[in-house]
Design a protein around this motif. Structure first.
Motif, short mmCIF file in Angstrom:
data_model
loop_
_atom_site.label_atom_id
_atom_site.label_comp_id
_atom_site.label_asym_id
_atom_site.label_seq_id
_atom_site.Cartn_x
_atom_site.Cartn_y
_atom_site.Cartn_z
N LYS A 139 0.80 -1.14 -0.18
CA LYS A 139 0.01 -0.10 -0.17
C LYS A 139 0.70 1.12 0.09
CE LYS A 139 -3.94 -2.13 2.54
NZ LYS A 139 -4.42 -2.35 3.58
N LYS A 140 0.45 2.14 -0.96
CA LYS A 140 1.19 3.44 -0.87
C LYS A 140 0.72 4.42 0.50
CE LYS A 140 1.97 3.50 -5.83
NZ LYS A 140 1.80 4.19 -6.96
N ASN A 141 1.78 4.99 0.84
CA ASN A 141 1.31 5.97 1.96
C ASN A 141 0.81 7.19 1.58
OD1 ASN A 141 2.25 4.06 3.70
ND2 ASN A 141 4.58 5.00 3.92
#
Length: 142
Positions: A139-141
């Motif tokens: 997951k991208k922050n």
């Protein structure tokens, strides 16, 4: 070397104490863990080079072995622990299970004498990777 002697001496004292007191004997090998040597990893990666996309990532002094981005094995204490799959289990003639670190789920332990057969080891890693799911995307922050 001095640390190894001290650790062995302490284990012997515990062993004697257990024998004298009649307490249950609990003697676990591998408590004083050593990290995997770079020589071991270089050898394994060379043996598996025919697979193409094989790589390793160092984590806490040990390594995770990847094939085409899939984690397929852990190398801990200079031992190869393969993720357990039914195909991998069937491919190994004498299955030995072991935990790569305390608290880990059992993995298939591939003893070092089997590493010499480059083709066999490559096939084992390939059939294991084929049965494992793709890793979940990170997951991208936000």
């Amino acid at each position: 070397m001095a640390v190894l002697k001290v650790c062995f001496f302490i284990k012997v004292l515990r062993l004697r104490s257990s024998l004298v007191s009649g307490a249950p004997l609990t003697f676990t090998l591998g408590i004083n863990r050593m990290t995997t040597s770079q020589t071991t990893m270089d050898f394994l990666l060379d043996q598996l080079s025919s697979l193409g996309q094989v790589s390793a990532k160092k984590m806490f002094g040990e390594y995770c072995l990847y094939l085409a981005g899939k984690p397929v094995a852990l190398v801990c204490d200079d031992q190869l622990f393969l993720k357990p799959t039914s195909t991998g289990r069937g491919f190994i003639s004498q299955v030995i299970e072991g935990s790569p670190y305390p608290g880990a789920k059992p993995h298939l332990l591939v003893t070092a004498d089997l590493w010499e057969d480059r083709d066999w080891l490559s096939q084992l890693i390939q059939v294991t990777a084929n049965e494992l799911p793709q890793p979940k995307p990170k997951k991208k922050n936000a």
